[in-house]
Structure formats: C-alpha cells, structure tokens
Design an enzyme around this catalytic site. Structure first.
Site: not given
Ligand code: GRF
Length: 229
Positions: A123, A158
C-alpha cells in the site's frame, strides 16, 4: 536417513509458488518477477490473475511465459461469486503466497479467511495512515513531512493486517501527488520482493495475533527498510 526426515528435506527443497493478483500496469509484479529471475525472491511466480482484460500486468506475464487467468469482475453478479471463482482458480495452483499487486477489488471476509497468513498487499502510504485511495494527495494535504509504502498481511479491514516492512522518504517542498507517487513507487519495487522472500523462507509467523520475524515481534509499522540487498 529415516523416511520422515527424507520427506521433510524433500518438501523444503520444493520451489515455492507465488500467485499474483493485479488490475493494472503491474510494475510491482515486474519487480517481483525480476527478483525471481535473479534468484532472490525465494520462489517462482506460477500464476498471474487479473480482474481487468486490458491490465498491463497480464501482458508482462504472457511475455514472460507465466500462466495467466482473467477473472473479470463484471461477469459476476455478486462480490461473493467473483471471490469464489478467484479462490477456485488460486486453489488449483496451491500457492504458498498470494500477492496483491495493485489489485483494485475489495476482497470478501470469506476469501481473506481462506488465504489468511498467505495473503500480502503493498500500500502506498505509511500505514496505518491513509488506507484506501489517493494516499499521496492526502499526505500532501495533511502537510506530512514523510511518505512511503508498507507491505502488510491482509486482514478483514481495508489495508489492515499486520505491517511487515515499511519504507519512508521525505516529502519535498515542490512535490505534487504524481512526483511523490513516482518516488514512492521506486521504494515499493525494492521492498515488496524483500517481504515476499521473508514469507517464503519462513522468517515470518503470523497467527492472527502478533507478527514475528525470526521469532521476534515486528513493530506495528513493520520493519523499517534500509538499503537491504
Ligand atoms: C501501487 O502503488 C501499489 O502500492 C498500489 O497499487 C499500485 C499498483 O501499481 N496497491 P503497479 O500496477 O504495481 O504499477
């Protein structure tokens, strides 16, 4: 060697299997794939599932020769039916770890319980700050001096569940949500493979109570990432 010892030695040498759930471009999946190909992830990615047909992550997986599955949430009448299909597809590959990498669906309690202890998420905030969306703008609006990302096990809440590993960086005076997101994303790519490796190598223990790493309690914010190899 007694038969039981031979069996456990054999079991420990079996390659660990990772399933990745994603919805978008898949840059975190790509970083896990790189680590796996370099032999530093502790396992191999055996399946990538997307809920969106056009997800860039699906293309990355296909080009790398990794099995993919599309479970399009729009084709399921209820969240429960969608999660049931996800679970069925996952169970077929018996993953040691299910990694959420930009998976933009809220999972049902039944699904989370079924994969509890082998379900991880990343996250883009310093959890417990800013669960949910628009984390970078919220950090800027709040005047935070630090931002970052957190890898955590998934619980019923969440972006909840115990934090495993957290990386921080300073917010610059000229930052907007995009510049901050880009810098945090670089950190995400570094810490997710490390946390996955800790799980697959058996260094983490979480039984819905306290999270331990190498037998010692992990701080509520997760271990602090330093320039780990
Ligand atoms: C990332 O910022 C992750 O932390 C969040 O969603 C985004 C996904 O980016 N949960 P990616 O598809 O891995 O480039």
């Amino acid at each position: 060697m007694p038969r039981s010892e031979w069996n456990s030695a054999r079991a420990s040498s079996v390659t660990k299997r990772i399933a990745v759930l994603l919805s978008g471009r898949g840059s975190n999946f790509q970083s896990l794939l790189n680590a796996s190909q370099q032999g530093v992830l502790g396992g191999e990615i055996s399946l990538v599932i997307s809920n969106r047909p056009g997800a860039g992550g699906l293309k990355i997986a296909q080009e790398a020769g990794i099995e993919t599955a599309l479970v399009n949430h729009q084709r399921y009448a209820t969240r429960e039916a969608f999660d049931q299909e996800l679970a069925t597809v996952l169970d077929a590959t018996q993953p040691d770890l299910v990694v959420l990498a930009g998976f933009m669906r809220i999972l049902t309690a039944d699904f989370v319980t079924r994969f509890s202890g082998r379900l991880m998420n990343i996250h883009p905030s310093l959890l417990p700050l800013y669960p949910g969306l628009h984390t970078h703008q919220r950090a800027l609006d709040n005047g935070d001096r630090c931002a970052g990302a957190t890898v955590h096990y998934v619980s019923g809440e969440l972006d909840g569940g115990p934090a495993v590993l957290q990386a921080r960086l300073p917010v610059n005076s000229g930052d907007d949500a995009d510049t901050l997101a880009a810098r945090v994303l670089e950190l995400e790519h570094r810490i997710y493979p490390v946390a996955v490796n800790w799980h697959l190598s058996g260094r983490l223990t979480w039984d819905r109570g306290e999270l331990l790493k190498d037998g010692l309690p992990v701080p509520a914010t997760g271990e602090v990432w330093e320039d780990l190899p």
